[in-house]
Design an enzyme around this catalytic site. Structure first.
Site, PDB file in Angstrom:
ATOM      1  N   ARG A  23     -93.917  33.699  89.917  1.00  0.00           N
ATOM      2  CA  ARG A  23     -93.094  33.810  88.717  1.00  0.00           C
ATOM      3  C   ARG A  23     -93.129  35.255  88.258  1.00  0.00           C
ATOM      4  O   ARG A  23     -94.202  35.875  88.258  1.00  0.00           O
ATOM      5  CB  ARG A  23     -93.638  32.939  87.583  1.00  0.00           C
ATOM      6  CG  ARG A  23     -93.648  31.470  87.879  1.00  0.00           C
ATOM      7  CD  ARG A  23     -94.635  30.742  87.000  1.00  0.00           C
ATOM      8  NE  ARG A  23     -95.991  31.200  87.239  1.00  0.00           N
ATOM      9  CZ  ARG A  23     -97.061  30.828  86.543  1.00  0.00           C
ATOM     10  NH1 ARG A  23     -96.938  29.997  85.548  1.00  0.00           N
ATOM     11  NH2 ARG A  23     -98.264  31.284  86.835  1.00  0.00           N
ATOM     12  N   LYS A  56     -79.308  30.054  89.848  1.00  0.00           N
ATOM     13  CA  LYS A  56     -78.636  30.074  91.169  1.00  0.00           C
ATOM     14  C   LYS A  56     -79.225  29.021  92.118  1.00  0.00           C
ATOM     15  O   LYS A  56     -78.498  28.411  92.898  1.00  0.00           O
ATOM     16  CB  LYS A  56     -78.697  31.467  91.790  1.00  0.00           C
ATOM     17  CG  LYS A  56     -80.068  31.861  92.297  1.00  0.00           C
ATOM     18  CD  LYS A  56     -79.995  32.758  93.500  1.00  0.00           C
ATOM     19  CE  LYS A  56     -81.367  33.264  93.869  1.00  0.00           C
ATOM     20  NZ  LYS A  56     -82.037  32.532  94.928  1.00  0.00           N
ATOM     21  N   ASP A  87     -86.451  48.598 102.947  1.00  0.00           N
ATOM     22  CA  ASP A  87     -85.319  48.235 102.100  1.00  0.00           C
ATOM     23  C   ASP A  87     -84.123  49.087 102.524  1.00  0.00           C
ATOM     24  O   ASP A  87     -84.278  50.253 102.883  1.00  0.00           O
ATOM     25  CB  ASP A  87     -85.639  48.449 100.619  1.00  0.00           C
ATOM     26  CG  ASP A  87     -84.793  47.564  99.722  1.00  0.00           C
ATOM     27  OD1 ASP A  87     -85.321  46.629  99.120  1.00  0.00           O
ATOM     28  OD2 ASP A  87     -83.565  47.816  99.655  1.00  0.00           O
ATOM     29  N   CYS A  90     -83.614  33.066  89.489  1.00  0.00           N
ATOM     30  CA  CYS A  90     -83.879  31.929  90.390  1.00  0.00           C
ATOM     31  C   CYS A  90     -83.282  30.611  89.922  1.00  0.00           C
ATOM     32  O   CYS A  90     -82.407  30.063  90.592  1.00  0.00           O
ATOM     33  CB  CYS A  90     -85.380  31.777  90.583  1.00  0.00           C
ATOM     34  SG  CYS A  90     -86.069  33.151  91.517  1.00  0.00           S
ATOM     35  N   GLU A 140     -91.455  31.340  98.572  1.00  0.00           N
ATOM     36  CA  GLU A 140     -92.305  32.030  97.598  1.00  0.00           C
ATOM     37  C   GLU A 140     -92.166  31.347  96.240  1.00  0.00           C
ATOM     38  O   GLU A 140     -91.065  31.066  95.792  1.00  0.00           O
ATOM     39  CB  GLU A 140     -91.872  33.505  97.513  1.00  0.00           C
ATOM     40  CG  GLU A 140     -92.724  34.341  96.592  1.00  0.00           C
ATOM     41  CD  GLU A 140     -94.217  34.152  96.860  1.00  0.00           C
ATOM     42  OE1 GLU A 140     -94.667  34.466  97.975  1.00  0.00           O
ATOM     43  OE2 GLU A 140     -94.938  33.680  95.959  1.00  0.00           O
TER      44      GLU A 140
HETATM   45  P1  NAD Z   1     -84.183  41.461  94.535  1.00  0.00           P
HETATM   46  O1  NAD Z   1     -82.709  41.523  94.348  1.00  0.00           O
HETATM   47  O2  NAD Z   1     -85.083  41.958  93.458  1.00  0.00           O
HETATM   48  O3  NAD Z   1     -84.582  42.221  95.881  1.00  0.00           O
HETATM   49  C1  NAD Z   1     -83.912  42.072  97.090  1.00  0.00           C
HETATM   50  C2  NAD Z   1     -84.070  43.377  97.861  1.00  0.00           C
HETATM   51  O4  NAD Z   1     -83.559  43.199  99.185  1.00  0.00           O
HETATM   52  C3  NAD Z   1     -83.301  44.538  97.241  1.00  0.00           C
HETATM   53  O5  NAD Z   1     -84.186  45.623  97.019  1.00  0.00           O
HETATM   54  C4  NAD Z   1     -82.248  44.879  98.299  1.00  0.00           C
HETATM   55  O6  NAD Z   1     -81.932  46.265  98.351  1.00  0.00           O
HETATM   56  C5  NAD Z   1     -82.944  44.415  99.571  1.00  0.00           C
HETATM   57  N1  NAD Z   1     -82.021  44.154 100.663  1.00  0.00           N
HETATM   58  C6  NAD Z   1     -80.832  43.499 100.636  1.00  0.00           C
HETATM   59  N2  NAD Z   1     -80.282  43.491 101.876  1.00  0.00           N
HETATM   60  C7  NAD Z   1     -81.132  44.134 102.693  1.00  0.00           C
HETATM   61  C8  NAD Z   1     -81.125  44.453 104.080  1.00  0.00           C
HETATM   62  N3  NAD Z   1     -80.119  44.063 104.866  1.00  0.00           N
HETATM   63  N4  NAD Z   1     -82.165  45.133 104.583  1.00  0.00           N
HETATM   64  C9  NAD Z   1     -83.184  45.516 103.805  1.00  0.00           C
HETATM   65  N5  NAD Z   1     -83.252  45.248 102.479  1.00  0.00           N
HETATM   66  C10 NAD Z   1     -82.237  44.567 101.933  1.00  0.00           C
HETATM   67  O7  NAD Z   1     -84.487  39.932  94.845  1.00  0.00           O
HETATM   68  P2  NAD Z   1     -85.849  39.141  94.514  1.00  0.00           P
HETATM   69  O8  NAD Z   1     -85.863  38.738  93.099  1.00  0.00           O
HETATM   70  O9  NAD Z   1     -86.987  39.878  95.093  1.00  0.00           O
HETATM   71  O10 NAD Z   1     -85.601  37.810  95.376  1.00  0.00           O
HETATM   72  C11 NAD Z   1     -85.637  37.813  96.784  1.00  0.00           C
HETATM   73  C12 NAD Z   1     -85.594  36.376  97.264  1.00  0.00           C
HETATM   74  O11 NAD Z   1     -86.762  35.682  96.824  1.00  0.00           O
HETATM   75  C13 NAD Z   1     -84.422  35.564  96.742  1.00  0.00           C
HETATM   76  O12 NAD Z   1     -84.014  34.650  97.714  1.00  0.00           O
HETATM   77  C14 NAD Z   1     -85.003  34.826  95.554  1.00  0.00           C
HETATM   78  O13 NAD Z   1     -84.305  33.633  95.271  1.00  0.00           O
HETATM   79  C15 NAD Z   1     -86.398  34.536  96.046  1.00  0.00           C
HETATM   80  N6  NAD Z   1     -87.398  34.374  94.984  1.00  0.00           N
HETATM   81  C16 NAD Z   1     -87.361  35.171  93.898  1.00  0.00           C
HETATM   82  C17 NAD Z   1     -88.328  35.022  92.904  1.00  0.00           C
HETATM   83  C18 NAD Z   1     -88.303  35.884  91.677  1.00  0.00           C
HETATM   84  O14 NAD Z   1     -89.004  35.536  90.709  1.00  0.00           O
HETATM   85  N7  NAD Z   1     -87.558  36.973  91.634  1.00  0.00           N
HETATM   86  C19 NAD Z   1     -89.353  34.065  93.063  1.00  0.00           C
HETATM   87  C20 NAD Z   1     -89.371  33.290  94.218  1.00  0.00           C
HETATM   88  C21 NAD Z   1     -88.379  33.448  95.187  1.00  0.00           C
END
Ligand code: NAD
Length: 468
Positions: free
Chosen positions: A153, A282, A30, A279, A150
């Site tokens: 939930r 957006k 990260d 999710c 992914e």
């Molecule tokens: P999040 O914001 O919780 O985590 C994203 C992470 O990526 C952060 O920790 C951030 O610091 C890191 N990051 C950003 N830029 C980076 C870089 N250049 N290098 C390394 N790390 C970097 O997001 P999330 O909720 O985990 O969602 C991630 C993706 O998965 C999104 O596209 C989301 O739509 C998708 N998704 C989310 C869920 C959910 O329930 N949260 C479920 C399915 C899919």
């Protein structure tokens, strides 16, 4: 296999811990140093069932954390990208983090790498990532891109990952398909669940898991279309619940009748105060934008979004109906997270509700089992943070149930009644049986169901008169 997961958020961290649980050697990267430091200290930065157990089981052995993408990538053949893809001002998908990772990856490709998009991204992103990597110097034949959306939930993320309904892999070669099949084999051959100390499977788990192989574009579309469909189901049932309220029908009975049709199914038919989280809101906007760009005006999505936005205002009218004037009323709000089981407050309808109540001049005492630290900073001056549900209810004019935490469905009702100034419960998640609440002396308002009042109350008498 040695794999890298980029991003340690709700998806990246859960994927890292679960892939380690499936036997892979995982390096989770990260760019947020503070997050990596906390993970290296053994802290669990998000609230997610079974995650602390998995981190304790694998940290330092099969699971390592770093902020250096270059170091992680060198020794990994598969790189999962799970960075955030939030909305831009105009509702498009902000892919700047995905692009930043692609640029950085292109500098670290030393031998064949499979770059797998786990982030939710618009169709054709795989091709853009490929292009960016080549433009930044990655040799064309040294890497491939795949899509592996992914579907987990929040709240049940670990069991969703380990016992998914399906795994979708969007690939353009046999080699990529074979690498991903290897990674997920313990799920697709059913061996994981038989493992000693396996995380227990949830009811209705489909074992072994089905792996669906598609092209990359189709996989990207599957994710957006799935989320749009689920959000549509929520808005649909909320609209039906509003009609139930207008005609004194009961949405629970209606749902039982609708859900018994196997073509519809009874899951995800729970009316409430609307969908939220990081999710659905957006992803719907992004899918609408993608459709528009590709020449299709997907107006159904506009309506799904409109119904959802209206649902909080509809609930506010219910609160007003229960309390008459709102200015100066003290309200106990149970739930800040966008749903139970998580500490995620992104786009939470509970927070939207609180903002509306504050605008009306209410005093809000809030409690959430996990989400309070995530919103303490910006709600601090305006909301009282309570120690427990009972503490929040102390001298309140009414209690509002806004997130479906299990513990909110099992409150000590006698204690709650003693704490409240008036025995009024306004349930935005239909957590209680209405007749039972009336028997326990509450004036109970919920979504899509007739209001319920104690037998001898004037409200009950007038309700009976109206019905006859
Ligand atoms: P999040 O914001 O919780 O985590 C994203 C992470 O990526 C952060 O920790 C951030 O610091 C890191 N990051 C950003 N830029 C980076 C870089 N250049 N290098 C390394 N790390 C970097 O997001 P999330 O909720 O985990 O969602 C991630 C993706 O998965 C999104 O596209 C989301 O739509 C998708 N998704 C989310 C869920 C959910 O329930 N949260 C479920 C399915 C899919």
């Amino acid at each position: 296999m040695q794999v890298t997961v980029v991003g340690s958020g709700y998806v990246g961290l859960v994927a890292s811990a679960c892939l380690a649980e499936l036997g892979q050697q995982v390096i989770c990267v990260d760019s947020d140093r503070a997050k990596i430091d906390a993970l290296q200290r053994g802290e669990t930065p998000i609230h997610e069932r079974f995650l602390p157990e998995l981190l304790a089981r694998h940290c330092g052995t099969r699971l390592k954390f770093t902020s250096s993408l270059a170091d992680a990538v060198k020794s990994s053949s598969v790189i999962f990208v799970a960075v955030g893809t939030p909305s831009t001002e105009s509702g498009d998908c902000d892919l700047s983090a995905v692009e930043a990772v692609a640029r950085e990856l292109s500098r670290s490709v030393n031998e064949y790498k499979l770059v797998v998009q786990k982030s939710t991204v618009p169709v054709c992103t795989s091709e853009w990532v490929r292009r960016i990597m080549v433009l930044n110097g990655a040799p064309e034949t040294s890497f491939e891109i795949a899509s592996n959306p992914e579907f987990l939930r929040e709240g049940t993320a670990v069991t969703d990952f380990l016992y998914p309904d399906r795994i979708v892999v969007g690939v353009n070669s046999k080699r990529a398909a074979s690498l991903l099949r290897d990674i997920y084999r313990p799920l697709t051959n059913g061996s994981y669940v038989r493992q000693k100390n396996a995380i227990p499977e949830p009811d209705e788990a489909r074992i072994p898991t089905r792996l669906i192989e598609t092209g990359a574009r189709s996989a990207e579309l599957i994710k957006h279309a799935s989320n749009a469909f689920l959000a549509m189901k929520i808005s649909f049932i909320n609209a039906v619940a509003n009609i139930c309220e207008a005609v004194d029908a009961d949405i629970e009975q209606v749902c039982a009748g609708i859900g018994a049709d196997a073509r519809i199914g009874d899951r995800f038919l729970s009316p409430g105060i609307g969908y939220g989280g990081s999710c659905f809101p957006k992803d719907l906007k992004a899918f609408r934008a993608i459709a528009r760009e590709s020449g299709y005006d997907f107006r159904l999505l506009d309506e799904v979004i409109r119904i959802n936005e209206e649902q909080c205002r509809h609930f506010l009218r219910k609160v007003r109906n229960a309390l008459w004037t709102l200015k100066g009323k003290r309200l106990a709000v149970l739930g800040l997270a966008f749903k139970g089981g998580t500490d995620d407050v992104r786009e939470s309808p509970a927070i939207a509700m609180i903002e509306l109540l504050l605008r009306e001049g209410c005093e809000v005492a809030a409690y959430d089992p996990a989400a309070m630290p995530k919103c303490r900073e910006w709600l601090q001056e305006r909301v009282i943070f309570a120690e427990s549900a009972y503490d929040a209810a102390e001298s309140a004019d009414a209690i509002l149930l806004l997130s479906d935490w299990e513990e909110f469905a099992a409150l000590d009702l006698q204690r709650l009644r003693r704490a409240l100034k008036y025995p009024i419960v306004i349930d935005g998640r239909n957590l209680y049986d209405r007749e039972m609440m009336a028997q326990r002396g509450f004036m109970y308002y919920s979504v899509g169901r007739p209001d319920a009042f104690p037998r001898e109350s004037p409200e009950h008498v007038s309700q009976l008169k109206k019905a006859s």
